[in-house]
Structure formats: structure tokens, C-alpha cells
Design a protein around this motif. Structure first.
Motif, PDB file in Angstrom:
ATOM      1  N   ARG A 141      82.214  81.857  64.314  1.00  0.00           N
ATOM      2  CA  ARG A 141      82.712  80.949  65.361  1.00  0.00           C
ATOM      3  C   ARG A 141      83.660  79.952  64.702  1.00  0.00           C
ATOM      4  N   GLU A 143      84.541  76.834  64.488  1.00  0.00           N
ATOM      5  CA  GLU A 143      84.111  75.484  64.842  1.00  0.00           C
ATOM      6  C   GLU A 143      84.526  74.551  63.718  1.00  0.00           C
ATOM      7  N   GLY A 148      75.073  71.954  59.005  1.00  0.00           N
ATOM      8  CA  GLY A 148      74.388  72.796  59.996  1.00  0.00           C
ATOM      9  C   GLY A 148      75.336  73.594  60.872  1.00  0.00           C
ATOM     10  N   ARG A 149      76.611  73.534  60.604  1.00  0.00           N
ATOM     11  CA  ARG A 149      77.590  74.254  61.427  1.00  0.00           C
ATOM     12  C   ARG A 149      78.637  74.889  60.531  1.00  0.00           C
ATOM     13  N   GLN A 150      78.628  76.197  60.478  1.00  0.00           N
ATOM     14  CA  GLN A 150      79.607  76.916  59.668  1.00  0.00           C
ATOM     15  C   GLN A 150      80.425  77.837  60.571  1.00  0.00           C
ATOM     16  N   PHE A 153      77.953  82.392  59.922  1.00  0.00           N
ATOM     17  CA  PHE A 153      76.536  82.082  59.756  1.00  0.00           C
ATOM     18  C   PHE A 153      75.733  83.301  60.180  1.00  0.00           C
ATOM     19  N   GLN A 155      72.410  85.103  62.080  1.00  0.00           N
ATOM     20  CA  GLN A 155      71.361  84.961  63.102  1.00  0.00           C
ATOM     21  C   GLN A 155      70.416  86.152  63.031  1.00  0.00           C
ATOM     22  N   ARG A 285      71.879  75.789  77.291  1.00  0.00           N
ATOM     23  CA  ARG A 285      72.230  76.844  76.339  1.00  0.00           C
ATOM     24  C   ARG A 285      73.706  77.239  76.291  1.00  0.00           C
ATOM     25  N   ALA A 324      69.033  72.401  66.027  1.00  0.00           N
ATOM     26  CA  ALA A 324      68.209  73.481  66.584  1.00  0.00           C
ATOM     27  C   ALA A 324      68.167  74.656  65.621  1.00  0.00           C
ATOM     28  N   LEU A 325      66.961  75.173  65.410  1.00  0.00           N
ATOM     29  CA  LEU A 325      66.811  76.306  64.478  1.00  0.00           C
ATOM     30  C   LEU A 325      67.033  77.624  65.210  1.00  0.00           C
ATOM     31  N   GLY A 326      66.999  77.570  66.515  1.00  0.00           N
ATOM     32  CA  GLY A 326      67.213  78.795  67.281  1.00  0.00           C
ATOM     33  C   GLY A 326      67.139  78.496  68.762  1.00  0.00           C
ATOM     34  N   GLY A 327      67.529  79.456  69.534  1.00  0.00           N
ATOM     35  CA  GLY A 327      67.467  79.260  70.977  1.00  0.00           C
ATOM     36  C   GLY A 327      67.534  80.596  71.679  1.00  0.00           C
ATOM     37  N   ALA A 349      67.827  83.908  69.427  1.00  0.00           N
ATOM     38  CA  ALA A 349      68.629  84.015  68.202  1.00  0.00           C
ATOM     39  C   ALA A 349      68.213  82.881  67.273  1.00  0.00           C
ATOM     40  N   GLY A 351      68.814  80.792  63.748  1.00  0.00           N
ATOM     41  CA  GLY A 351      69.877  80.487  62.786  1.00  0.00           C
ATOM     42  C   GLY A 351      69.314  80.462  61.371  1.00  0.00           C
ATOM     43  N   ARG A 354      70.140  77.393  58.949  1.00  0.00           N
ATOM     44  CA  ARG A 354      69.435  76.153  59.324  1.00  0.00           C
ATOM     45  C   ARG A 354      67.953  76.248  58.980  1.00  0.00           C
TER      46      ARG A 354
HETATM   47  P1  AMP Z   1      73.399  79.923  69.815  1.00  0.00           P
HETATM   48  O1  AMP Z   1      73.801  81.360  69.711  1.00  0.00           O
HETATM   49  O2  AMP Z   1      74.572  78.990  69.861  1.00  0.00           O
HETATM   50  O3  AMP Z   1      72.367  79.691  70.835  1.00  0.00           O
HETATM   51  O4  AMP Z   1      72.708  79.571  68.423  1.00  0.00           O
HETATM   52  C1  AMP Z   1      71.420  79.974  68.068  1.00  0.00           C
HETATM   53  C2  AMP Z   1      71.117  79.378  66.729  1.00  0.00           C
HETATM   54  O5  AMP Z   1      72.069  79.845  65.762  1.00  0.00           O
HETATM   55  C3  AMP Z   1      71.271  77.861  66.683  1.00  0.00           C
HETATM   56  O6  AMP Z   1      70.113  77.232  67.112  1.00  0.00           O
HETATM   57  C4  AMP Z   1      71.529  77.617  65.211  1.00  0.00           C
HETATM   58  O7  AMP Z   1      70.331  77.637  64.482  1.00  0.00           O
HETATM   59  C5  AMP Z   1      72.363  78.824  64.825  1.00  0.00           C
HETATM   60  N1  AMP Z   1      73.798  78.481  64.881  1.00  0.00           N
HETATM   61  C6  AMP Z   1      74.608  78.494  65.964  1.00  0.00           C
HETATM   62  N2  AMP Z   1      75.857  78.164  65.626  1.00  0.00           N
HETATM   63  C7  AMP Z   1      75.858  77.928  64.300  1.00  0.00           C
HETATM   64  C8  AMP Z   1      76.863  77.556  63.343  1.00  0.00           C
HETATM   65  N3  AMP Z   1      78.133  77.361  63.699  1.00  0.00           N
HETATM   66  N4  AMP Z   1      76.496  77.407  62.047  1.00  0.00           N
HETATM   67  C9  AMP Z   1      75.220  77.610  61.663  1.00  0.00           C
HETATM   68  N5  AMP Z   1      74.231  77.980  62.504  1.00  0.00           N
HETATM   69  C10 AMP Z   1      74.541  78.132  63.809  1.00  0.00           C
END
Ligand code: AMP
Length: 465
Positions: A141, A143, A148-150, A153, A155, A285, A324-327, A349, A351, A354
Motif C-alpha cells: 500500500r 502510504e 506501524g505503517r509500511q 507488509f 498479513q 473497517r 491494531a494488530l488485525g481486523g 487479516a 498484521g 505489528r
Molecule cells: P486492514 O487490511 O487494513 O484491515 O489491516 C489489517 C491489519 O494489517 C492491520 O490491523 C495491521 O495490523 C496490518 N496493516 C495494515 N496496513 C498496514 C501497513 N501499512 N503497515 C503495516 N501493517 C499494516
């Protein structure tokens, strides 16, 4: 570069222009560097990755999930349609390019649409339902990189396709609780329901009516969201928007009968299964396909100082997305929306980066890699391949042996053996090579003994007992 070109280049651009020579640019000096937002996972960190993946795979397999491996590249349209054209991920964050044939390609930003694509394309709807699958790998992504944001990353996704029953949602949450327990991490589930299309329409109108009166006070992004996808305002991290949202209508008050029954039954299951959770009406979400249950996994820090810091912060200042560690949640319409049969589904999913950072922050216990027991050293060139053969022999017998055959000096090799805290070193010099023997050195006492190479395995077994 040819000497002629070099000469022209040296005389400069004016000379090249005056002489009507093709302009030659100086080659840019390239210093190799990693791309922004990407990370090398170094050997020292692999122990965490091995531990986390091992625990996750053990847990999901014991729950009857099968592994599926999916490609990193997909048709860009899959995510535009599956994740949603107006989502942040598709609108702003996808890594896109066209391949040589002009097909628009995306590096997968998330796993769910591609899992659904495979489910439909590989005829998994003909298997006994529900189908329980897990898969893991890189996501991409674009971003702004921060803690915590790369941009790249990993999943770990867990999905159950083919059941609408709330027990499926509960099963996933119980499995997650077990995974985090196994990892030694304290977490909390935050749960919400987004209802179905019908109740969401009602809620959407209520929310627009409430926020519409405050439109000018919302951040510019939310003013746009209000037009395109008002529910996404609930996800906004801006302080002013957060303030208005604290008093906004809540979706669970507007669920239709079926969605309410699903949510109530799920919460009952969670109580019966002793799964700790909190309700959070702000979890939406950010993806288009979710229906009914949605949830996030947040770390519960055991570190008192950090805990107090987190608690001292007003809720709106905690950047939820960053911790968030996952969602996950239900996506009951996605399979049909992407061309399959009507197939309700639920997934999550996690992360991995994280989770690993959290393991470090919570000082969780990671099993150490077992250190080597034996070091094989050699003194002369002639003995090197014999030393390698003995090492290989010991390895095949199940011993943890090591060596550094690039070194010449015995002193250096024994220093390495000492640092590794091996119990025994085996030394093969010129004489030992000729006599087909080995010197066994006890690294604690310094005692040495000569034994036949043929008896080395038996001797080591005896001594390591
Ligand atoms: P999401 O698909 O956005 O619901 O993300 C699910 C999980 O993936 C999040 O809770 C994070 O733990 C991890 N995650 C999402 N985006 C990133 C990111 N840019 N860098 C690192 N971990 C991420």
C-alpha cells in the motif's frame, strides 16, 4: 562509455549543441538503497517470524483450516471491484502498473478479493461447505511510512466461506484468542456490526442528517466522504470530526431484525466461550465489502508506563489504525458480487510486523534458537574437506554442529567455538588427516583426546549424554 563519447561529454553541452552533436548526459551515480516504506527482514529478526508463523499455522491447522498460496500480482480491476473504488486503498494506495501486454496490474493491497477470486475460479463452491482457508504473504500500500505503517507488509489471513451462522464469527474469534494466548500477547477484541445493505441505508440517512448540519466543521476529507461514503467518516482520525462523532447516532441502534439477531447471538456465544471483548460503534473497517460483524484486535499493553500513556490519551488521540494488530469481519455479499454463487463468509487479516513489534514491546518469551554443541575445526588445507565431511556426518546424525572452514588459524577457530559456547571442538590437522583420526577437545576443561574418525559419532553421543 567510449573514449570519443567521454571527450565530447568533457567539452560540455554548449560544445555538443554548437557542433550539433547528440546531447550526451552524464550517467547518474546510483547508490543502491531500499525503497521507501520497504523493509529487509534481517536474520536476527527471523526468530520472531518463525515463532509467529509456526504458532499461527499450528493453531489454524488444528482448527481444520487448509493453506492456500495466492499470487502477489492480480488484475487491478479485482481490487477496484472487490475492495471498492472509493476506498482509501484503491483510490490512493494501490501500486499499479501495466504489463508488457497492457493489462492493468496491481500488487495486492489486501488478501480478501483474491481469496474470493480463487474460491470462485477454482470451483471451491463445489466442495463441502464451509471451506476453511488460510494464507499469508506481502501486501503493498502506497502510504506515508511511519511507525506501524509500511508500504510493504505481511498479513496472515484466516477465512471461512460458505456459512452465514454467527457461530462461524465466534469460531474465528476463539481461534484468534488462542493464537494470541499462544504468542503470549495480551489483546482485546473491539466489535461492531455494520448490518446489511437494508439497515445500513437507514443508518446512513440518520448519520448524514446528523453530520449534514455540521458539514462545515468537518475536515475536508470528511466533507467529501459525506457525499461518497458517509460511514467512512466514523473512521476519521481528525480531532474535530472525532468530537462530533462521539455524539452521532450509532449503527447498532438501527440494525434490522436479522442483523440484530445475528449480532446478539454472536455476543452470547462470546460470553459462553469466555471471550473478552468490548463494543465499539466506530469500527467500520474502511472497506466496502463488510456486512454484519466487524472487529479489530488491539494490544493490551502490560507495560504499565505505556499502558498509562495510552489510557491518559483521550480516545480520539489514539491513532487506532496504527496500533491494531488485525481486523476482520463478515463479507456475505462479496463472492456473489465478484460473480460467484451467494456465499456468506467471514475472515480476519493479522498484521505480522505489528504483532512482532508488540511481542518485543510486551517482552513476550520467544524460544531461543538452540545453540550448536560441536565445532569442527581444521588446521591444514588438506584437512578442510575431511572437516566438512565430518560436519555433514554429525548433522545427519542429528547433532547441532557448526564450523568456519574459511579460517586458517586454529586459534581463531577455537575463539569462535568459545563464543558459541560449544561443548566440544573436533580438530583435524595434517597428522589427523593422514591417520584418519580427530582430536576431541572438551571446551570447558581443555582436555584433548585422539579418536578414530570412524568412531566419532559414537564418542560424541557418549559424551553428550
Ligand atoms: P486492514 O487490511 O487494513 O484491515 O489491516 C489489517 C491489519 O494489517 C492491520 O490491523 C495491521 O495490523 C496490518 N496493516 C495494515 N496496513 C498496514 C501497513 N501499512 N503497515 C503495516 N501493517 C499494516
Amino acid at each position: 562509455m567510449s573514449p570519443r563519447k567521454k571527450k565530447i561529454l568533457k567539452r560540455g553541452k554548449r560544445y555538443q549543441r554548437a557542433r550539433r552533436l547528440p546531447l550526451i548526459k552524464k550517467e547518474e551515480k546510483y547508490v543502491p538503497h531500499i525503497l521507501r516504506g520497504m523493509k529487509d527482514i534481517l536474520p536476527a529478526d527471523q526468530i520472531y517470524w518463525d515463532f509467529v508463523l509456526k504458532k499461527m499455522e499450528e493453531a489454524v491447522r488444528s482448527y481444520g483450516f487448509s493453506k492456500i498460496t495466492l499470487p502477489i500480482l492480480e488484475d487491478k480491476k479485482l481490487f477496484e471491484k472487490g475492495t471498492g473504488r472509493t476506498t482509501e486503498i484503491v483510490e490512493k494506495q494501490m501500486f499499479n502498473f501495466s504489463d508488457q501486454s497492457g493489462t492493468p496490474i496491481a500488487l495486492r493491497p489486501e488478501g480478501t478479493p483474491q481469496l474470493v477470486r480463487a474460491y470462485i475460479e477454482q470451483g471451491m463452491d463445489n466442495l463441502p461447505q464451509p471451506v476453511k482457508l488460510y494464507h499469508f504473504g506481502q501486501r503493498f500500500r502506497y502510504e506515508r511510512p511511519q511507525s506501524g505503517r509500511q508500504r510493504e507488509f505481511w498479513q496472515f489471513d484466516i477465512d471461512i466461506l460458505g456459512s452465514e451462522k454467527p457461530i462461524v464469527d465466534a469460531e474465528i474469534l476463539l481461534l484468534l484468542q488462542n493464537i494470541f494466548q499462544e504468542l503470549g500477547l495480551k489483546i482485546n477484541f473491539e466489535i461492531n456490526s455494520l448490518g446489511c445493505e437494508n439497515c445500513r441505508k437507514v443508518y446512513r440517512n440518520k448519520l448524514v442528517a446528523y453530520l449534514g448540519g455540521r458539514r462545515n466543521k468537518l475536515c475536508p476529507d470528511c466533507q467529501k466522504r459525506l457525499e461518497v461514503n458517509p460511514l467512512r467518516v466514523l473512521d476519521c482520525k481528525e480531532q474535530t470530526c472525532q468530537f462530533f462523532l462521539s455524539q452521532s447516532p450509532q449503527i447498532i441502534d438501527w440494525l434490522c431484525e436479522e442483523c440484530r439477531a445475528h449480532f446478539t447471538r454472536l455476543l452470547e456465544y462470546l460470553d459462553e466461550l469466555e471471550i473478552i471483548y468490548s463494543l465499539n460503534s466506530r469500527i467500520v473497517r474502511g472497506l466496502d465489502y463488510y456486512t454484519k460483524t466487524v472487529f479489530e484486535i488491539l494490544p493490551k499493553r502490560v507495560d504499565k508506563q505505556k499502558d498509562q500513556q495510552l489510557e491518559a490519551q483521550p480516545a480520539h488521540e489514539i491513532v487506532r489504525g496504527q496500533i491494531a494488530l488485525g481486523g476482520g469481519g463478515r463479507y456475505d455479499n462479496l463472492v456473489e458480487f465478484l460473480g460467484g454463487r451467494s456465499t456468506p463468509a467471514c475472515g480476519v487479516a493479522l498484521g505480522l510486523e505489528r504483532i512482532i513489534e508488540e511481542l518485543k514491546a510486551q517482552s513476550a518469551k520467544i524460544p531461543k534458537i538452540k545453540s550448536p554443541q560441536i565445532f569442527v575445526a581444521q588446521i591444514s588445507e588438506i584437512a578442510r574437506s575431511t572437516a566438512l565431511k565430518i560436519f555433514e556426518n554429525l548433522r545427519q546424525e542429528g547433532f547441532r554442529a557448526t564450523h568456519n572452514l574459511s579460517k586458517d588459524s586454529l586459534k581463531t577457530q577455537l575463539e569462535i567455538a568459545n563464543k558459541l559456547k560449544v561443548k566440544f571442538s573436533l580438530i583435524i590437522g595434517h597428522q589427523e588427516f593422514l591417520n584418519k583420526t580427530v582430536i576431541i577437545r572438551d571446551m570447558n576443561s581443555g582436555n584433548q583426546e585422539i579418536v578414530d574418525q570412524a568412531k566419532i559419532v559414537r564418542e560424541i553421543k557418549k559424551r553428550l549424554k
